[in-house]
Design a protein around this motif. Sequence first.
Motif, PDB file in Angstrom:
ATOM      1  N   SER A  56       0.821  -1.213   0.000  1.00 31.30           N
ATOM      2  CA  SER A  56       0.000   0.000   0.000  1.00 31.30           C
ATOM      3  C   SER A  56       0.854   1.262   0.000  1.00 31.30           C
ATOM      4  N   PRO A  57       0.563   2.187  -0.932  1.00 31.25           N
ATOM      5  CA  PRO A  57       1.290   3.460  -0.946  1.00 31.25           C
ATOM      6  C   PRO A  57       0.669   4.471   0.022  1.00 31.25           C
ATOM      7  N   ILE A  58      -0.440   4.071   0.660  1.00 30.58           N
ATOM      8  CA  ILE A  58      -1.148   4.976   1.577  1.00 30.58           C
ATOM      9  C   ILE A  58      -1.033   4.413   2.993  1.00 30.58           C
ATOM     10  N   ILE A  59      -0.618   5.257   3.920  1.00 30.75           N
ATOM     11  CA  ILE A  59      -0.507   4.850   5.323  1.00 30.75           C
ATOM     12  C   ILE A  59      -1.354   5.801   6.154  1.00 30.75           C
ATOM     13  N   GLY A  60      -2.348   5.250   6.839  1.00 27.73           N
ATOM     14  CA  GLY A  60      -3.175   6.081   7.716  1.00 27.73           C
ATOM     15  C   GLY A  60      -3.806   7.263   7.007  1.00 27.73           C
ATOM     16  N   GLY A  61      -4.219   7.055   5.755  1.00 30.96           N
ATOM     17  CA  GLY A  61      -4.947   8.101   5.041  1.00 30.96           C
ATOM     18  C   GLY A  61      -4.085   9.145   4.357  1.00 30.96           C
ATOM     19  N   ALA A  62      -2.764   8.894   4.286  1.00 30.04           N
ATOM     20  CA  ALA A  62      -1.891   9.855   3.593  1.00 30.04           C
ATOM     21  C   ALA A  62      -0.858   9.101   2.765  1.00 30.04           C
ATOM     22  N   PRO A  63      -0.432   9.690   1.654  1.00 28.99           N
ATOM     23  CA  PRO A  63       0.604   9.029   0.854  1.00 28.99           C
ATOM     24  C   PRO A  63       1.906   8.959   1.646  1.00 28.99           C
ATOM     25  N   VAL A  64       2.637   7.875   1.489  1.00 25.88           N
ATOM     26  CA  VAL A  64       3.936   7.737   2.145  1.00 25.88           C
ATOM     27  C   VAL A  64       4.856   8.862   1.688  1.00 25.88           C
ATOM     28  N   ARG A  65       4.819   9.156   0.416  1.00 24.64           N
ATOM     29  CA  ARG A  65       5.555  10.297  -0.125  1.00 24.64           C
ATOM     30  C   ARG A  65       4.879  10.691  -1.441  1.00 24.64           C
ATOM     31  N   GLY A  66       5.249  11.837  -1.974  1.00 24.10           N
ATOM     32  CA  GLY A  66       4.662  12.271  -3.224  1.00 24.10           C
ATOM     33  C   GLY A  66       3.266  12.804  -3.010  1.00 24.10           C
ATOM     34  N   MET A  67       2.511  12.920  -4.089  1.00 24.75           N
ATOM     35  CA  MET A  67       1.213  13.573  -4.013  1.00 24.75           C
ATOM     36  C   MET A  67       0.132  12.662  -4.568  1.00 24.75           C
ATOM     37  N   ALA A  68       0.210  11.380  -4.166  1.00 29.35           N
ATOM     38  CA  ALA A  68      -0.749  10.396  -4.674  1.00 29.35           C
ATOM     39  C   ALA A  68      -2.179  10.798  -4.348  1.00 29.35           C
ATOM     40  N   ASP A  69      -2.375  11.486  -3.219  1.00 31.75           N
ATOM     41  CA  ASP A  69      -3.732  11.902  -2.846  1.00 31.75           C
ATOM     42  C   ASP A  69      -4.361  12.773  -3.930  1.00 31.75           C
TER      43      ASP A  69
ATOM     44  N   GLU B 292      -2.110  -8.322   5.065  1.00 30.27           N
ATOM     45  CA  GLU B 292      -1.266  -8.383   6.258  1.00 30.27           C
ATOM     46  C   GLU B 292      -0.777  -6.984   6.601  1.00 30.27           C
ATOM     47  N   ALA B 293      -0.629  -6.737   7.899  1.00 28.98           N
ATOM     48  CA  ALA B 293      -0.167  -5.424   8.366  1.00 28.98           C
ATOM     49  C   ALA B 293       1.297  -5.507   8.793  1.00 28.98           C
ATOM     50  N   ARG B 294       2.081  -4.535   8.359  1.00 29.89           N
ATOM     51  CA  ARG B 294       3.533  -4.513   8.609  1.00 29.89           C
ATOM     52  C   ARG B 294       3.980  -3.051   8.692  1.00 29.89           C
ATOM     53  N   PRO B 295       5.106  -2.778   9.301  1.00 33.33           N
ATOM     54  CA  PRO B 295       5.654  -1.409   9.198  1.00 33.33           C
ATOM     55  C   PRO B 295       6.007  -1.143   7.727  1.00 33.33           C
ATOM     56  N   LEU B 296       5.501  -0.072   7.166  1.00 33.91           N
ATOM     57  CA  LEU B 296       5.698   0.176   5.726  1.00 33.91           C
ATOM     58  C   LEU B 296       6.527   1.418   5.407  1.00 33.91           C
ATOM     59  N   ILE B 297       7.088   2.052   6.428  1.00 32.91           N
ATOM     60  CA  ILE B 297       7.920   3.231   6.138  1.00 32.91           C
ATOM     61  C   ILE B 297       9.308   2.773   5.691  1.00 32.91           C
ATOM     62  N   MET B 298       9.752   3.295   4.523  1.00 26.74           N
ATOM     63  CA  MET B 298      11.084   2.960   4.027  1.00 26.74           C
ATOM     64  C   MET B 298      12.074   4.049   4.462  1.00 26.74           C
ATOM     65  N   HIS B 299      12.729   3.821   5.610  1.00 25.34           N
ATOM     66  CA  HIS B 299      13.725   4.791   6.085  1.00 25.34           C
ATOM     67  C   HIS B 299      15.018   4.649   5.305  1.00 25.34           C
TER      68      HIS B 299
ATOM     69  N   VAL C 145      17.600   1.304   3.083  1.00 25.05           N
ATOM     70  CA  VAL C 145      17.562   0.084   2.280  1.00 25.05           C
ATOM     71  C   VAL C 145      17.077  -1.091   3.127  1.00 25.05           C
ATOM     72  N   GLU C 146      17.515  -1.148   4.393  1.00 23.28           N
ATOM     73  CA  GLU C 146      17.163  -2.303   5.216  1.00 23.28           C
ATOM     74  C   GLU C 146      15.658  -2.344   5.502  1.00 23.28           C
ATOM     75  N   SER C 147      15.050  -1.183   5.793  1.00 24.01           N
ATOM     76  CA  SER C 147      13.602  -1.195   6.049  1.00 24.01           C
ATOM     77  C   SER C 147      12.834  -1.499   4.760  1.00 24.01           C
ATOM     78  N   ALA C 148      13.362  -1.032   3.614  1.00 21.10           N
ATOM     79  CA  ALA C 148      12.738  -1.376   2.332  1.00 21.10           C
ATOM     80  C   ALA C 148      12.852  -2.881   2.088  1.00 21.10           C
ATOM     81  N   ALA C 149      14.011  -3.452   2.459  1.00 17.27           N
ATOM     82  CA  ALA C 149      14.216  -4.896   2.272  1.00 17.27           C
ATOM     83  C   ALA C 149      13.261  -5.691   3.157  1.00 17.27           C
ATOM     84  N   ALA C 150      12.993  -5.189   4.382  1.00 15.84           N
ATOM     85  CA  ALA C 150      12.073  -5.886   5.290  1.00 15.84           C
ATOM     86  C   ALA C 150      10.664  -5.921   4.691  1.00 15.84           C
ATOM     87  N   ILE C 151      10.251  -4.818   4.089  1.00 18.50           N
ATOM     88  CA  ILE C 151       8.928  -4.768   3.443  1.00 18.50           C
ATOM     89  C   ILE C 151       8.901  -5.724   2.253  1.00 18.50           C
ATOM     90  N   ALA C 152       9.977  -5.707   1.468  1.00 23.26           N
ATOM     91  CA  ALA C 152      10.056  -6.598   0.304  1.00 23.26           C
ATOM     92  C   ALA C 152      10.007  -8.059   0.747  1.00 23.26           C
TER      93      ALA C 152
END
Lengths: 324, 324
Positions: B227-240, B284-291, B293-300
Amino acid sequence: MRIVSLAGGIGGARFLRGLLTAAPSSEITVIGNTGDDISLYGLRVCPDLDTVMYTLGGGINEEQGWGRQKESHVVKEELAAYGVEPQWFGLGDRDFATHIVRTQMLDAGYPLSAVTEALCARWEPGVRLIPMSDDRTETHVVISDEQGRRAVHFQEWWVRLRASVPAEQIILVGADEAKPAPGVLQAIADADLVILPPSNPVVSIGTILQIKGIREALDAKTVVGVSPIIGGAPVRGMADACLTAIGVETTAQAVLDLYGSPLIDGWLVAEEDAGVGLDGVSVEARPLIMHDVESAAAIARAALDLATRIAARRGAATQDGDAR
Amino acid sequence: MRIVSLAGGIGGARFLRGLLTAAPSSEITVIGNTGDDISLYGLRVCPDLDTVMYTLGGGINEEQGWGRQKESHVVKEELAAYGVEPQWFGLGDRDFATHIVRTQMLDAGYPLSAVTEALCARWEPGVRLIPMSDDRTETHVVISDEQGRRAVHFQEWWVRLRASVPAEQIILVGADEAKPAPGVLQAIADADLVILPPSNPVVSIGTILQIKGIREALDAKTVVGVSPIIGGAPVRGMADACLTAIGVETTAQAVLDLYGSPLIDGWLVAEEDAGVGLDGVSVEARPLIMHDVESAAAIARAALDLATRIAARRGAATQDGDAR
C-alpha cells in the motif's frame, strides 16, 4: 559605412573584434564558414559561427580561443561513461547548451541563418552574423593511413589527428547544391568595403568562396585581405597543412595568388613579406601579429584605410569615366 | 525465483532496492512507467526509468530521490540565458548526458526498450528494466486555472504546479494504441511472483495497467501489492491529488478496491490500517515506512513471503483439483 567580412574561427573572430574597435559606428555583416560544422551525439555543432559569436559577445575562452570561458565538462565525461563516440571532440557544458538550442530549432524547421540570429540575440556580437549557407555542407579531407585511403570529416583530421596525416584532397561536400544564406549576396551588394581577415585561406575563406554566387559578388567590390601567412608560416593554426593539400606554398605571395585578382584589390602583408605583389592589387606591409584587441584593431584600421583609398580611387576613376 | 515488479519513480525505485537486497539470487524484471516521459529541448526524458536505473545503479541523488548525485546545472543555466522554455524542469548536467544518448539512439531508430537496455549496460541495475511500452504515451492532466480549462503534461502539473491545482481528469494519451514493449508479457507469463511496490496507484502503476494485455496477464499471476497509503496519507509524493482526480479516497482500502481482485492476491498495509480487506485478497499489516535500504528490504521480504504462501496455497489447490 557598411562593411562585409568573411570569417572562419579563432583568427577571424579576433580580427573582427579589432574591426569592431576600429569602426565602431559601421554596420558590419560577417559571413561565417559552416564547412567545419559537424553533428555530434545528435547535436549540430557550428564551431566557426560559435567562435565568432562567443568572441564578439564576450563569452569566449581567451586562452584556447574557442569554447566558453569558465567551462566545465560534466556532460562529455558522462557521455564517455556511456561509451559514446567520438570522445576526441571537446565540448564543454556551456557550449552544449548552444548546440541543444540550435538542434531543437533546426529540428523545428528553422534555417541555420534564423537559428544563428536567435542565438546572437543573447550574445549581441555587435555584427550581423550570417552563415554562408543554410544548406548543409561539410569539409571532408582525404587521407591515407593504416585504414587505407579514405575521407574523414575535417574536424577528425583537424582535432583528432591534429593535421598530422597529410591531406591529399580537401572537399566541400554539398558545395554544388549549396546556395548563399538569405542576406549574404544582398549584404555584399550593399557593402562599401569588404575585408578578408587572416582566416584559413583554404578551409575558412576558401570554403565560403565555393558557395555559388559569393565570389562573383565579391569580384565587383573593393576587397582588402589580411595575409594569414607571415614569413612563410601561418600566424596560428595549421593553414600550411591545408595549403600543401591544394598545392599552394605557405607564403603571403602564394595566398595572394590563390585568391587572385579581380577578387583582391588590396593585400596587407607583414613587414618581412614586403615585396609581395600582383597586378591590380595594392600591397602594403604592416605589423600583422594580433597580440590583443588593440593590435587587432590597428591591423583592421590599416585594412580599412587601404580599402577606403582604393575605393576612392575607383570612385574617381568611375567619375572620370562618367565625365568622358 | 523469477519476480516481476511494476514501478514508477522514487517510491518504486527505493522499494526495488530493498527487493534486490531481500532476493539477491532472484531474476527480477521491472516494468517501468513511461507515462511521465516528456520531450524537453528536443531531448527525450524518461524520469521514472532513470530514477529506477540511477537508484539501483548507485548514481541517484539520495536526498532528492531523483536525478544524479554530485550534480551540476550549467546546461540548464545556459538554456535559461538563451530564454529557452520550460525553465521549471530541473535537469542536471550528468542527467542531460543520459537524455542526449537516449535521444540520439531513438532518432537512429532504436526502440525505447533497446535504448533502456543500452543505458543499463552502464548502470548495471541488477534487474532487467523494460519500459511498459515502446510506443509513446503521455499522461496529461485536465486542470482549470486563469487560462481556462485545459490539459497540461503531467510533469507541468506535478513539477511546475506541485499538484496545487486540482486535477479534473488524468488521461494517458496514446494508451489505446500502445502495445507492451517486447519482453513485458513474456516476463509476466514466466514470473513466479509479481510485486507491486508502493508506487503511485494512478499515474505510475495505474498507467502501466492501462497498456493493453498487461492487466490480463497479471490477473493470472500471484500478485502482492504494498500500500502506498498509510493512515490516510501518501507515504511520499502527491498520490492523494491523483486519487482525488479519479474519485478514489486516499486510504489503503480504497487503493486496494481500485486495483481489485483478481489482480491483487495479497495486500500489505501499515499497522494503523489493519482491518482493510477484500474478498479473495490476503491482507497483512507490517511497518511500511522505508527509512533506508534495510527497512525497504524488510517490506520486500514480507511481500515475497506473503506471495510465496499464496502461490503455494494455489499450487496445492491446483494439485487437489488435478487429483480429483
